[in-house]
Design an enzyme around this catalytic site. Structure first.
Site, short mmCIF file in Angstrom:
data_model
loop_
_atom_site.label_atom_id
_atom_site.label_comp_id
_atom_site.label_asym_id
_atom_site.label_seq_id
_atom_site.Cartn_x
_atom_site.Cartn_y
_atom_site.Cartn_z
N LYS A 235 11.45 -10.84 7.55
CA LYS A 235 9.94 -10.39 7.25
C LYS A 235 9.50 -10.45 9.19
CE LYS A 235 9.97 -10.20 3.10
NZ LYS A 235 9.72 -9.52 1.91
N ASN B 290 6.63 -9.37 -13.66
CA ASN B 290 6.77 -10.87 -13.29
C ASN B 290 6.27 -12.12 -13.80
OD1 ASN B 290 5.71 -11.93 -11.03
ND2 ASN B 290 6.36 -10.01 -10.49
#
Ligand code: C5P
Length: 413
Positions: free
Chosen positions: A350, A213
């Site tokens: 998370k 990416n």
């Protein structure tokens, strides 16, 4: 960013071939906003002229304690009291020996001796042949100068002007600049071990192709640098990026998400702060071909199947307390919209106390960014600025959180 703006530096040059680097250093200091007063010994003037240093600093070089231009004729007093720091670069073996004995028979050693020791720091950038550097006399002097309150900077390693190879080169101008900036930084993370992941990951399809990416790693590298400047020990796990390692930071290069996970897990149990800035690939090809996949002439593209990568941040944050201790975990969220809502949801998913949101497409590869800090109480914006400045602000914020957490801990029954 003018990192030294408002600082007045006395830059001392002693005799050595590394004087050529002092010219570059002087320029870099001025560029960062410092005012620079150059002082040269007679030996330094054998290597570079005061004309060069005057032109680069914009001030007449001073080289004599008898300089009649000083109204009170006390250059050593005036110069040392004006300074925010005295940096001797290059600092010869002979000059260190002089400082050690408090010898003061020319202007530079005289003003070093006359400096107000509690207020004006003295930094020395040694430069000499490797045998001279390794000599017990020099090493004894270095130790004693440190004990006397001077900051003796590292030396570089490599090919020397004399043709020999080893330790003793003066650091490069940009390294000295980074050390000086770090020297002036508040040591808010002293004693902390900061682990940072940065950059993209690369997931191989075959030996010559893969998916990755657009993350440049700049934000993570800036955070690693800021943490180091704040006095922390810093480990940086970096995906494939072409950025220079920040001074004093230990770097571990990795390629895939799974490599990044194992490097991170190996380092996590010594860390006290974990900042996950890496743009880890969410998926990887289910299989990576051993040889290059060839066109077979049928006009059909190969089908790729993906499997999900491990979530490094969540894995670390959800480790049992017995394994991760008091590790303070910070996540990043690169979003393209709904930053606040996404960052809030991601923080909970998370399992981290602090989640930093940013708009991915706007910041990937850029030198600036804007951050949104989301914690259990709400959110706070760090407005658009350079990644360098934002990294410092984030590190200062993390340091405050650690300090408050300490207080809460101590005061709770
Ligand atoms: O889920 P998402 O990729 O948006 O989460 C971003 C945060 O989680 C970042 O802090 C990133 O470094 C971390 N992350 C990770 N491992 C993954 C995916 C994301 O550590 N596989």
């Amino acid at each position: 960013m003018n990192e030294l703006s408002g600082k007045h530096i006395v830059l001392g040059l002693t005799g050595g071939i590394a004087c050529y680097k002092a010219a570059e250093l002087c320029r870099a200091l001025v560029k960062e906003g410092a005012t620079v007063q150059v002082v040269m010994t007679a030996a330094a003037q054998q290597f570079i002229t005061p004309v060069t240093m005057q032109a680069l600093s914009g001030r007449a070089v001073v080289d004599s304690q008898w300089d009649a231009r000083e109204p009170n004729n006390m250059a050593h007093i005036n110069l040392s009291r004006e300074a925010d720091a005295i940096l001797v670069a290059p600092c010869s073996a002979d000059f260190m020996a002089k400082l050690l004995h408090g010898s003061a028979d020319e202007l530079l050693s005289l003003l070093c001796l006359a400096r107000p020791i509690d207020r004006v720091p003295l930094l020395l950038a040694p430069a000499m042949n490797r045998e001279m550097w390794a000599h017990p006399a020099t090493q004894r002097n270095v130790a004693q100068l440190r004990a006397d309150g001077a900051t003796v900077l590292d030396v570089g390693q490599g090919e020397q002007a004399c043709g020999e190879t080893g330790d003793g080169r003066m650091l490069e101008a940009e390294e000295l600049l980074a050390d000086l900036i770090a020297f002036f930084s508040a040591k808010t993370l002293l004693g902390q071990h900061v682990l940072v992941t940065a950059g993209p990951t690369y997931e191989a399809i075959d030996p010559v192709r893969g998916i990755t990416n657009l993350s440049s790693g700049k934000m993570g590298f800036a955070i690693a640098r800021a943490a180091r400047e704040a006095g922390a020990t810093v480990e940086l796990v970096a995906g494939p990026v072409s950025l220079a390692t920040p001074r004093g930071v230990t770097r571990h290069d990795v390629r895939s998400a799974r490599d990044m996970l194992s490097a991170t897990l190996a380092l996590a149990h010594d860390a006290t702060v974990f900042v996950a800035t890496a743009a880890v690939a969410d998926w990887r090809p289910a299989t990576s071909a051993e040889h290059k996949i060839k066109k077979d002439g049928s006009g059909q593209a190969p089908e790729l199947c993906f499997v999900e990568n491990p979530d490094i941040l969540a894995t670390v944050a959800k480790m049992p307390r017995a394994l991760r201790g008091d590790l303070f975990c910070v996540g990043f969220a690169a979003e393209s919209q709904d930053l606040l809502a996404n960052a809030r949801a991601k923080r909970l998913r998370k399992g981290v106390p602090l989640l930093v949101g940013n708009i991915g497409p706007a910041t990937f590869g850029q030198d600036d960014n804007a951050l949104l800090l989301v914690d259990e109480r709400g959110s706070q914006e760090l407005p658009h600025a350079s990644k360098r400045l934002l990294a410092r602000q984030l590190i200062a914020d993390i340091a405050r959180r650690l300090a408050t957490r300490g207080q809460t801990y101590h005061h709770s029954p």
